[in-house]
Design an enzyme around this catalytic site. Structure first.
Site, mmCIF file in Angstrom:
data_model
loop_
_atom_site.group_PDB
_atom_site.id
_atom_site.type_symbol
_atom_site.label_atom_id
_atom_site.label_comp_id
_atom_site.label_asym_id
_atom_site.label_seq_id
_atom_site.Cartn_x
_atom_site.Cartn_y
_atom_site.Cartn_z
ATOM 1 C CB CYS A 272 37.304 43.488 41.114
ATOM 2 S SG CYS A 272 36.489 41.950 40.954
HETATM 3 N N1 SAJ Z 1 39.069 49.319 31.876
HETATM 4 C C1 SAJ Z 1 39.503 50.432 31.179
HETATM 5 N N2 SAJ Z 1 40.721 50.387 30.556
HETATM 6 C C2 SAJ Z 1 41.522 49.287 30.614
HETATM 7 C C3 SAJ Z 1 41.070 48.158 31.341
HETATM 8 C C4 SAJ Z 1 39.837 48.195 31.962
HETATM 9 O O1 SAJ Z 1 38.811 51.451 31.092
HETATM 10 O O2 SAJ Z 1 42.602 49.306 30.037
HETATM 11 C C5 SAJ Z 1 37.800 49.381 32.591
HETATM 12 C C6 SAJ Z 1 36.825 48.307 32.175
HETATM 13 O O3 SAJ Z 1 36.029 48.730 31.101
HETATM 14 C C7 SAJ Z 1 35.990 48.129 33.444
HETATM 15 C C8 SAJ Z 1 36.990 48.384 34.556
HETATM 16 O O4 SAJ Z 1 38.049 49.140 33.967
HETATM 17 O O5 SAJ Z 1 34.964 49.082 33.509
HETATM 18 C C9 SAJ Z 1 37.557 47.123 35.185
HETATM 19 O O6 SAJ Z 1 37.970 46.326 34.126
HETATM 20 P P1 SAJ Z 1 38.841 44.982 34.343
HETATM 21 O O7 SAJ Z 1 39.357 44.587 33.002
HETATM 22 O O8 SAJ Z 1 39.803 45.160 35.428
HETATM 23 O O9 SAJ Z 1 37.748 43.897 34.687
HETATM 24 P P2 SAJ Z 1 37.198 43.383 36.063
HETATM 25 O O10 SAJ Z 1 36.653 44.462 36.905
HETATM 26 O O11 SAJ Z 1 36.307 42.247 35.715
HETATM 27 O O12 SAJ Z 1 38.494 42.866 36.820
HETATM 28 C C10 SAJ Z 1 38.684 41.487 36.973
HETATM 29 C C11 SAJ Z 1 39.687 41.375 38.085
HETATM 30 N N3 SAJ Z 1 39.791 40.006 38.516
HETATM 31 C C12 SAJ Z 1 39.850 39.757 39.843
HETATM 32 O O13 SAJ Z 1 39.772 40.616 40.681
HETATM 33 C C13 SAJ Z 1 39.999 38.343 40.235
HETATM 34 C C14 SAJ Z 1 41.048 41.837 37.613
HETATM 35 O O14 SAJ Z 1 42.036 41.505 38.605
HETATM 36 C C15 SAJ Z 1 41.428 41.186 36.320
HETATM 37 O O15 SAJ Z 1 42.704 41.647 35.920
HETATM 38 C C16 SAJ Z 1 40.398 41.579 35.282
HETATM 39 O O16 SAJ Z 1 39.159 40.975 35.729
HETATM 40 C C17 SAJ Z 1 40.754 41.038 33.917
HETATM 41 O O17 SAJ Z 1 41.967 41.050 33.605
HETATM 42 O O18 SAJ Z 1 39.828 40.703 33.189
#
Ligand code: SAJ
Length: 429
Positions: A272
């Site tokens: 995403c």
């Molecule tokens: N990450 C960081 N630092 C952070 C947060 C995330 O490095 O502070 C990295 C994660 O390790 C990962 C990437 O960014 O590699 C994305 O992480 P993410 O927490 O955004 O997880 P996703 O990709 O599963 O995003 C999904 C998304 N959901 C939808 O699109 C419906 C996102 O909108 C959500 O906010 C997220 O899940 C969530 O909150 O878990």
């Protein structure tokens, strides 16, 4: 026609179709059925169809125990025969919207679904696009297909965009209790979809157009990409200043208002966050506008694997060891903790860069048994004291909850912790 559909929503006689039975579509099928609708799932993958027909789920968030009774009762069925799309009253399109190799939107799955609809779309049908996409997709790609059949959108057929907000593995926010945004092509489109989705979701969020709904989802995920990019830039800044970035972020996070904590990491993974902002950037390039925040965030986030590999090289240098020939143990390859998904995982970039520099790389991941690096298969090694001791440097790239961090701390000769995992557990050397 509008009244008929509203009535069919009220007595649940409307039959739903869902195209795409993956981590978005299958949970939606289950929630639609639980709300009382009959649902016919459509997928091009016959194996997926057969498994669902036998009451078996291929999606972690949908236990087979939830699916099987719905199939047994006839409330849920699945087919690969897209010519049956005419049999249903409502079609929710939940197909992938990846990026092409040139980082342009790949809406080929949406177009394929739309083409399948074309011969079967009929008066009284409702089409809802759920896949994350650039603003204008619903109006520019789907509307013409419906109008080509001489159908008037808003009276003969109804068209809307309603972004999926599925967060795989999230124990709290599920399909049913996550607020659902809906933007209709016309007021009657909105009214019909709100009536149909009303019994399915705890809360609906109507907006004034499909473009607004398309942008809501892109804003949500661009917001994350930009803030993660800022956190990663702070890691680079603090490294140059000799300041502990984790200490700075922890202290900033004590601000009870006006701040939201994001943390640095090995980069930006997943299907995403690294993808969605490029859909908006692409659209705006066509309108001669450069979305600078999106572009800069993508630049900083994609720099992080090399940043951390430099930290490994500097750490090995302290032991007078070159990267070449050194054993490096990488802990965690999925893109975020406690899942098995390696799509766009920055840990894979870290491994690739280490291999290019001649390191002897091994990895351990409790959720991922093997990875393929440019044709080279690496298998996950058991996390043992001997394995940790044998590494000249250990890199924590994904902080799975189940990793034995005590064992790592006790036995690692050198450690690069891209997630602050040890200190978070009070184990920092
Ligand atoms: N990450 C960081 N630092 C952070 C947060 C995330 O490095 O502070 C990295 C994660 O390790 C990962 C990437 O960014 O590699 C994305 O992480 P993410 O927490 O955004 O997880 P996703 O990709 O599963 O995003 C999904 C998304 N959901 C939808 O699109 C419906 C996102 O909108 C959500 O906010 C997220 O899940 C969530 O909150 O878990």
């Amino acid at each position: 026609m509008e009244q008929t559909l509203v009535a069919k929503a009220a007595d649940r006689t409307a039959v739903f179709g869902v195209i795409g039975l993956g981590y978005v579509g299958l949970p939606l099928v289950v929630e639609l059925a639980r709300a009382g609708y009959r649902v016919l799932g459509f997928d091009v993958n016959q194996r997926v169809v057969d498994r669902i027909q036998s009451g078996e789920s291929h999606i972690l968030d949908v236990p087979s125990a939830d699916l099987a009774p719905l199939v047994a009762s006839g409330r849920v069925a699945a087919t690969a025969d897209l010519s049956r799309l005419g049999d249903v009253d409502v079609v929710s399109i939940c197909v992938p919207t990846p990026l092409s190799k040139t980082k342009d939107p790949d809406v080929s799955y949406v177009m394929a679904a739309a083409q399948s609809l074309s011969p079967t779309v009929r008066q009284g049908q409702v089409i809802i696009l759920e896949s994350t996409t650039y603003p204008g997709t619903t109006r520019e790609l789907l509307l013409p297909i419906l109008e080509k059949r001489g159908l008037k959108v808003g009276s003969d057929v109804f068209l809307a965009f309603s972004p999926e907000r599925v967060d795989p593995g999230n124990p709290t926010w599920r399909t049913k209790n996550t607020p659902k945004v809906v933007g209709g092509l016309t007021p009657s489109c909105l009214k019909v979809v709100l009536a149909l989705y009303g019994p399915v979701f705890d809360r609906l969020v109507p907006v004034s157009s499909p473009e607004a709904a398309e942008l809501v989802k892109l804003l949500e995920n661009t917001f994350r990409s930009v803030n993660i990019g800022l956190a990663n830039e702070m890691a680079i800044v603090c490294d140059k200043l000799g300041v502990d970035v984790w200490e700075v972020i922890e202290a900033a996070a004590t601000k009870p208002f006006g701040f939201m904590k994001f943390t640095p990491g090995p980069g930006l993974g997943g299907h995403c966050i690294p993808i969605d902002p490029h859909y908006l950037a692409w659209k705006m390039r066509g309108l001669n506008y450069k979305t600078r925040f999106i572009d800069v965030a993508a630049e900083v986030n994609s720099e992080m694997p090399a940043f951390w590999v430099r930290k490994v090289s500097e750490r090995l240098n302290e032991d007078a060891r070159p990267v070449r020939g050194s054993r490096v143990l990488v802990l965690g390859v999925s893109y975020k903790p406690d899942i098995d998904d390696v799509r766009e995982s920055p840990a894979l970039d870290v491994i690739k860069l280490l291999l290019v520099q001649g390191a002897d790389v091994r990895f351990h991941d409790p959720f991922v048994s093997e990875i393929n690096e440019d044709g080279r298969v690496l298998r996950s090694v058991p996390l043992t004291a001997a394995e940790v001791k044998a590494a000249h440097c250990v890199v924590i790239t994904t902080n799975h909850s189940s990793l034995d961090y005590g064992l790592v701390r006790a036995n690692a000769a050198a450690l690069v912790d891209t997630r602050n995992a040890l200190r978070e557990r009070g184990l920092r050397k």
